[in-house]
Motif scaffolding. Sequence first.
Motif, PDB file in Angstrom:
ATOM      1  N   UNK A 225     -25.508 -12.496   7.920  1.00 60.85           N
ATOM      2  CA  UNK A 225     -25.622 -11.249   7.174  1.00 60.85           C
ATOM      3  C   UNK A 225     -26.340 -10.242   8.064  1.00 60.85           C
ATOM      4  N   UNK A 226     -25.827  -9.021   8.104  1.00 64.79           N
ATOM      5  CA  UNK A 226     -26.487  -7.927   8.812  1.00 64.79           C
ATOM      6  C   UNK A 226     -26.490  -6.716   7.894  1.00 64.79           C
ATOM      7  N   UNK A 227     -27.666  -6.115   7.701  1.00 63.00           N
ATOM      8  CA  UNK A 227     -27.721  -4.896   6.891  1.00 63.00           C
ATOM      9  C   UNK A 227     -28.446  -3.798   7.655  1.00 63.00           C
ATOM     10  N   UNK A 228     -28.406  -2.598   7.096  1.00 63.99           N
ATOM     11  CA  UNK A 228     -29.004  -1.428   7.735  1.00 63.99           C
ATOM     12  C   UNK A 228     -30.283  -1.039   7.009  1.00 63.99           C
ATOM     13  N   UNK A 229     -31.419  -1.242   7.650  1.00 63.32           N
ATOM     14  CA  UNK A 229     -32.695  -0.815   7.093  1.00 63.32           C
ATOM     15  C   UNK A 229     -32.765   0.710   7.160  1.00 63.32           C
ATOM     16  N   UNK A 230     -33.135   1.342   6.061  1.00 64.56           N
ATOM     17  CA  UNK A 230     -33.240   2.797   6.026  1.00 64.56           C
ATOM     18  C   UNK A 230     -32.003   3.479   5.485  1.00 64.56           C
ATOM     19  N   UNK A 231     -30.970   2.696   5.134  1.00 58.77           N
ATOM     20  CA  UNK A 231     -29.719   3.297   4.683  1.00 58.77           C
ATOM     21  C   UNK A 231     -29.883   4.017   3.347  1.00 58.77           C
ATOM     22  N   UNK A 232     -30.588   3.402   2.404  1.00 58.78           N
ATOM     23  CA  UNK A 232     -30.695   3.979   1.061  1.00 58.78           C
ATOM     24  C   UNK A 232     -31.384   5.334   1.067  1.00 58.78           C
ATOM     25  N   UNK A 233     -32.587   5.468   1.672  1.00 53.07           N
ATOM     26  CA  UNK A 233     -33.196   6.808   1.687  1.00 53.07           C
ATOM     27  C   UNK A 233     -32.381   7.809   2.497  1.00 53.07           C
ATOM     28  N   UNK A 234     -31.739   7.343   3.570  1.00 52.70           N
ATOM     29  CA  UNK A 234     -30.939   8.248   4.387  1.00 52.70           C
ATOM     30  C   UNK A 234     -29.731   8.763   3.611  1.00 52.70           C
ATOM     31  N   UNK A 235     -29.147   7.901   2.769  1.00 57.69           N
ATOM     32  CA  UNK A 235     -27.962   8.304   2.008  1.00 57.69           C
ATOM     33  C   UNK A 235     -28.253   9.460   1.060  1.00 57.69           C
ATOM     34  N   UNK A 236     -29.516   9.610   0.663  1.00 59.55           N
ATOM     35  CA  UNK A 236     -29.885  10.716  -0.226  1.00 59.55           C
ATOM     36  C   UNK A 236     -30.062  12.022   0.535  1.00 59.55           C
ATOM     37  N   UNK A 237     -30.172  11.933   1.856  1.00 59.63           N
ATOM     38  CA  UNK A 237     -30.392  13.130   2.668  1.00 59.63           C
ATOM     39  C   UNK A 237     -29.101  13.651   3.300  1.00 59.63           C
TER      40      UNK A 237
END
Length: 382
Positions: A225-237
């Motif tokens: 499994x590989x995920x992107x740390x910081x994706x959720x807050x970035x998606x709001x910007x």
Amino acid sequence: MTPERQSRRNPGAVTAAEFAAAGLYDPAAPNAADRLVLLQWLVEQGVSLEQMVHSLRSGALTGLAADLALRPGERLRLEEFAAQLGMPAEHIQRIRLAAGLPPAEPEAPVFTPDDAAILRAFQLGAELFGEPFVPPFARVVGSALARIAEAVISLYLVNVERPLVEASAGELALARANLEAMRSLESIPPVLEMLFRAHLENAIRRSRRARARAGSDLAQMTVGFVDLVGFTPLSRQLTSLELGALVDRFETEASDITTARDARLVKIIGDEVMFVAVDAAAACDIALTLVDRFRADASVMPRGGLATGTLLMRGGDYYGPVVNLASRLADLAVPREVLVTTEVVAEAGADGLRFEPAGKRMLKGFDEAVTLYAAGRALAPQ
């Protein structure tokens, strides 16, 4: 004779006054000229006034000709269709539901001759593999095709419709583009068949290698499994275009990197990917390469987790404690870190890789502490 019947018998006889009487056309509207040529074009395509009125109410007038071209032919109600097939209506509804299609209303004419071919194919599958296995397989097929359908819509909206709208194209231009795109779908079935055969060939080879070490419907593989740390807050910007570009980049990199190493990208869940590989070293390379590709991007930072062991294969997916373990490790890893288990280290070896001890951790769902290692590239000799 009503305007609707007249339009069916003599398309050229529909006048602007009849369009206006049906509520389709307002000669005083700013887009009156454009609307009139659209309506005349729809009549040329064999569309009735009744169909236009219904489509206008749902806000889909420019897509009407394409909608009618999607599944042409006579439509039957459920009872009629069941009688024609000699199949219980309840069975038809179960197969539709399993395939991801909503149940048909009893009085709604929704079934076409193509539906009969689909049901007969599933019936043949039941005879070959047994009735209990048909709904699960239908769910896999339906889910895959539903995603393809959504991707086709997105492809059209982004690359065809949006440029037309931005160029202030008229309704007729949008309707023509819709119909042209729909007609182009005729090229898809043979392409899907060829791709399916190629994918099946690869899947058979990969399955044989994995099952040779586990047997039956079990597979000895490494799951990651590989995920992107910081994706959720970035998606709001980000704007929708910027977010779409980031998602496309991540999915493209994950797919290309995984496929190039003879592994399989099982699924993409938002900002996380799951993959499996028969070779543990290849699995490590996949995760590390994904981290490397985004290393210069400060806004999102990949992290991953890998575990090796016996997996249960079901419906194109993989299950079991090893899968859960790999997922837990990905959640535990810090940005740009890939955590792996002792079994991964043992199978991957040291060729081009290095594994630094990362301690023991108690993980949710596991009774004993798990020994972990941080995977990395082997250091070049000085």
